[in-house]
Scaffold this motif. Structure first.
Motif, PDB file in Angstrom:
ATOM      1  N   VAL A 151      83.644  10.133 -52.221  1.00  0.00           N
ATOM      2  CA  VAL A 151      84.622  11.138 -51.788  1.00  0.00           C
ATOM      3  C   VAL A 151      84.978  12.092 -52.921  1.00  0.00           C
ATOM      4  N   THR A 152      85.406  11.536 -54.043  1.00  0.00           N
ATOM      5  CA  THR A 152      85.914  12.358 -55.142  1.00  0.00           C
ATOM      6  C   THR A 152      84.903  13.381 -55.662  1.00  0.00           C
ATOM      7  N   PRO A 153      83.623  13.022 -55.865  1.00  0.00           N
ATOM      8  CA  PRO A 153      82.678  14.023 -56.396  1.00  0.00           C
ATOM      9  C   PRO A 153      82.497  15.231 -55.472  1.00  0.00           C
ATOM     10  N   LYS A 154      82.722  15.068 -54.175  1.00  0.00           N
ATOM     11  CA  LYS A 154      82.527  16.155 -53.210  1.00  0.00           C
ATOM     12  C   LYS A 154      83.823  16.892 -52.878  1.00  0.00           C
ATOM     13  N   TYR A 155      84.929  16.378 -53.414  1.00  0.00           N
ATOM     14  CA  TYR A 155      86.236  16.938 -53.038  1.00  0.00           C
ATOM     15  C   TYR A 155      86.488  18.255 -53.753  1.00  0.00           C
ATOM     16  N   LYS A 156      86.864  19.262 -52.997  1.00  0.00           N
ATOM     17  CA  LYS A 156      87.259  20.548 -53.541  1.00  0.00           C
ATOM     18  C   LYS A 156      88.761  20.701 -53.370  1.00  0.00           C
ATOM     19  N   LYS A 157      89.470  20.789 -54.476  1.00  0.00           N
ATOM     20  CA  LYS A 157      90.922  20.863 -54.426  1.00  0.00           C
ATOM     21  C   LYS A 157      91.366  22.079 -53.632  1.00  0.00           C
ATOM     22  N   ARG A 158      92.392  21.872 -52.816  1.00  0.00           N
ATOM     23  CA  ARG A 158      92.898  22.961 -51.988  1.00  0.00           C
ATOM     24  C   ARG A 158      94.417  22.896 -51.936  1.00  0.00           C
ATOM     25  N   ASN A 159      95.020  24.026 -51.699  1.00  0.00           N
ATOM     26  CA  ASN A 159      96.471  24.102 -51.607  1.00  0.00           C
ATOM     27  C   ASN A 159      96.886  24.225 -50.147  1.00  0.00           C
ATOM     28  N   PHE A 160      97.835  23.395 -49.741  1.00  0.00           N
ATOM     29  CA  PHE A 160      98.385  23.468 -48.395  1.00  0.00           C
ATOM     30  C   PHE A 160      99.815  23.980 -48.482  1.00  0.00           C
ATOM     31  N   ASP A 161     100.241  24.697 -47.435  1.00  0.00           N
ATOM     32  CA  ASP A 161     101.609  25.197 -47.400  1.00  0.00           C
ATOM     33  C   ASP A 161     102.606  24.042 -47.361  1.00  0.00           C
ATOM     34  N   THR A 162     103.827  24.324 -47.765  1.00  0.00           N
ATOM     35  CA  THR A 162     104.877  23.305 -47.766  1.00  0.00           C
ATOM     36  C   THR A 162     105.075  22.725 -46.378  1.00  0.00           C
ATOM     37  N   TYR A 163     105.110  23.594 -45.377  1.00  0.00           N
ATOM     38  CA  TYR A 163     105.256  23.151 -43.990  1.00  0.00           C
ATOM     39  C   TYR A 163     103.886  23.223 -43.319  1.00  0.00           C
ATOM     40  N   THR A 164     103.340  22.060 -43.051  1.00  0.00           N
ATOM     41  CA  THR A 164     101.957  21.941 -42.595  1.00  0.00           C
ATOM     42  C   THR A 164     101.741  22.602 -41.238  1.00  0.00           C
ATOM     43  N   SER A 165     100.699  23.400 -41.137  1.00  0.00           N
ATOM     44  CA  SER A 165     100.316  23.996 -39.856  1.00  0.00           C
ATOM     45  C   SER A 165      99.457  23.002 -39.075  1.00  0.00           C
ATOM     46  N   ILE A 166      99.222  23.299 -37.807  1.00  0.00           N
ATOM     47  CA  ILE A 166      98.366  22.428 -37.006  1.00  0.00           C
ATOM     48  C   ILE A 166      96.961  22.390 -37.589  1.00  0.00           C
ATOM     49  N   ASN A 167      96.446  23.534 -37.996  1.00  0.00           N
ATOM     50  CA  ASN A 167      95.097  23.581 -38.557  1.00  0.00           C
ATOM     51  C   ASN A 167      95.004  22.783 -39.853  1.00  0.00           C
ATOM     52  N   ASP A 168      96.021  22.878 -40.699  1.00  0.00           N
ATOM     53  CA  ASP A 168      96.027  22.080 -41.931  1.00  0.00           C
ATOM     54  C   ASP A 168      96.096  20.590 -41.617  1.00  0.00           C
ATOM     55  N   ALA A 169      96.874  20.232 -40.614  1.00  0.00           N
ATOM     56  CA  ALA A 169      96.991  18.829 -40.229  1.00  0.00           C
ATOM     57  C   ALA A 169      95.652  18.295 -39.713  1.00  0.00           C
TER      58      ALA A 169
ATOM     59  N   ILE B  41      98.066  11.631 -45.393  1.00  0.00           N
ATOM     60  CA  ILE B  41      98.468  11.848 -46.782  1.00  0.00           C
ATOM     61  C   ILE B  41      97.225  12.058 -47.637  1.00  0.00           C
ATOM     62  N   LEU B  42      97.173  13.197 -48.324  1.00  0.00           N
ATOM     63  CA  LEU B  42      96.019  13.562 -49.143  1.00  0.00           C
ATOM     64  C   LEU B  42      96.397  13.562 -50.619  1.00  0.00           C
ATOM     65  N   CYS B  43      95.647  12.809 -51.423  1.00  0.00           N
ATOM     66  CA  CYS B  43      95.833  12.896 -52.865  1.00  0.00           C
ATOM     67  C   CYS B  43      95.207  14.199 -53.344  1.00  0.00           C
ATOM     68  N   PRO B  44      95.996  15.104 -53.917  1.00  0.00           N
ATOM     69  CA  PRO B  44      95.453  16.403 -54.313  1.00  0.00           C
ATOM     70  C   PRO B  44      94.531  16.327 -55.523  1.00  0.00           C
ATOM     71  N   ASN B  45      94.512  15.179 -56.190  1.00  0.00           N
ATOM     72  CA  ASN B  45      93.697  15.038 -57.400  1.00  0.00           C
ATOM     73  C   ASN B  45      92.279  14.556 -57.109  1.00  0.00           C
ATOM     74  N   CYS B  46      92.151  13.490 -56.283  1.00  0.00           N
ATOM     75  CA  CYS B  46      90.828  12.871 -56.092  1.00  0.00           C
ATOM     76  C   CYS B  46      90.267  13.030 -54.686  1.00  0.00           C
ATOM     77  N   GLY B  47      91.087  13.463 -53.720  1.00  0.00           N
ATOM     78  CA  GLY B  47      90.602  13.691 -52.371  1.00  0.00           C
ATOM     79  C   GLY B  47      90.704  12.517 -51.430  1.00  0.00           C
ATOM     80  N   TYR B  48      91.195  11.372 -51.928  1.00  0.00           N
ATOM     81  CA  TYR B  48      91.409  10.246 -51.011  1.00  0.00           C
ATOM     82  C   TYR B  48      92.491  10.626 -50.016  1.00  0.00           C
ATOM     83  N   CYS B  49      92.252  10.320 -48.739  1.00  0.00           N
ATOM     84  CA  CYS B  49      93.205  10.675 -47.692  1.00  0.00           C
ATOM     85  C   CYS B  49      93.306   9.536 -46.695  1.00  0.00           C
ATOM     86  N   SER B  50      94.517   9.291 -46.215  1.00  0.00           N
ATOM     87  CA  SER B  50      94.747   8.197 -45.280  1.00  0.00           C
ATOM     88  C   SER B  50      96.015   8.473 -44.492  1.00  0.00           C
ATOM     89  N   LEU B  51      96.148   7.810 -43.355  1.00  0.00           N
ATOM     90  CA  LEU B  51      97.425   7.847 -42.657  1.00  0.00           C
ATOM     91  C   LEU B  51      98.476   7.184 -43.535  1.00  0.00           C
TER      92      LEU B  51
END
Length: 224
Positions: free
Chosen positions: A88-106, A59-69
């Motif tokens: 983490v947050t200062p280096k995070y570059k916001k990105r858009n992921f598709d609705t249905y996650t691909s293997i590469n996105d995962a 699970i990725l927070c799209p705002n600050c870049g924190y990510c965790s299972l």
């Protein structure tokens, strides 16, 4: 007449609140009981009828870049929040992921979860568990070199976790973890370690795990 399920039948939007920046967002999650497991690989990587749950477990927070299972997304100490905000947050570059996650996105999300776990000084077992997921995702891409890299990271971390941390590790008890270590070691050609970690499983387990251990024992004996 049976109805064929699709990903849209099984996934729903689950709301999360980021423990770092308090941003509320949604991420796809699996509906309980909708996704049937069909089989599993030797190291317990489960194969499902419709969709791989691991695709949606980071699970990725799209705002600050924190990510965790998903299992421990909300469990952060104040010092860990501080470290995430600083590193983490200062280096995070916001990105858009598709609705249905691909293997590469995962894979990207799991790698971000691994970074967050390292920054927050998470347990070795947690980091090993994430590496195991990444290895399995690379397996689905038939990226054997990358799979091997993360299997090595996973097995080394799981061995350390068994020695130093309390179990269960998420949904893995100590015996199941020992079996996975043995299975990965076998896959990597380390038959000595495979035998060592399997012995405890053979002696103390029962049911399906015991059956798997006996089968793995025969496979190890054929190659050692």
């Amino acid at each position: 007449m049976s109805t064929t399920l699709t990903p849209s039948d099984i996934l729903y939007d689950k709301t999360y609140e980021c423990p770092v920046c308090y941003n509320k967002f949604t991420s796809k999650a699996i509906r309980t009981g909708k996704n049937q497991a069909l089989s599993s690989d030797i190291d317990l990587y489960a194969r499902y009828a419709v969709i791989n749950p691991i695709l949606y477990d980071a699970i990725l927070c799209p705002n600050c870049g924190y990510c965790s299972l998903s299992k421990n997304f909300s469990t952060l100490l104040p010092t860990q929040i501080k470290w995430i905000k600083e590193q983490v947050t200062p280096k995070y570059k916001k990105r858009n992921f598709d609705t249905y996650t691909s293997i590469n996105d995962a894979i990207i999300k799991h790698q971000l979860a691994l970074v967050s776990s390292i920054i927050k000084k998470g347990k070795i077992g947690e980091q090993a568990y994430i590496c195991l997921h990444i290895a399995w995702l690379y397996r689905d891409l038939n990226a054997l070199n990358q799979e091997k890299i993360y299997l090595n990271k996973a097995v080394n971390g799981l061995k350390q976790a068994l020695e130093t941390e309390n179990f269960p590790l998420f949904n893995l008890d100590a015996l199941t973890t020992s079996y996975i270590i043995s299975a990965i070691s076998y896959t990597l050609g380390d038959y000595t370690n495979a035998k060592t970690y399997l012995s405890d499983v053979l002696y103390n387990s029962n049911g399906k795990l015991k059956d798997r251990a006996l089968n793995l024992k025969e496979m190890i004996l054929e190659h050692s």
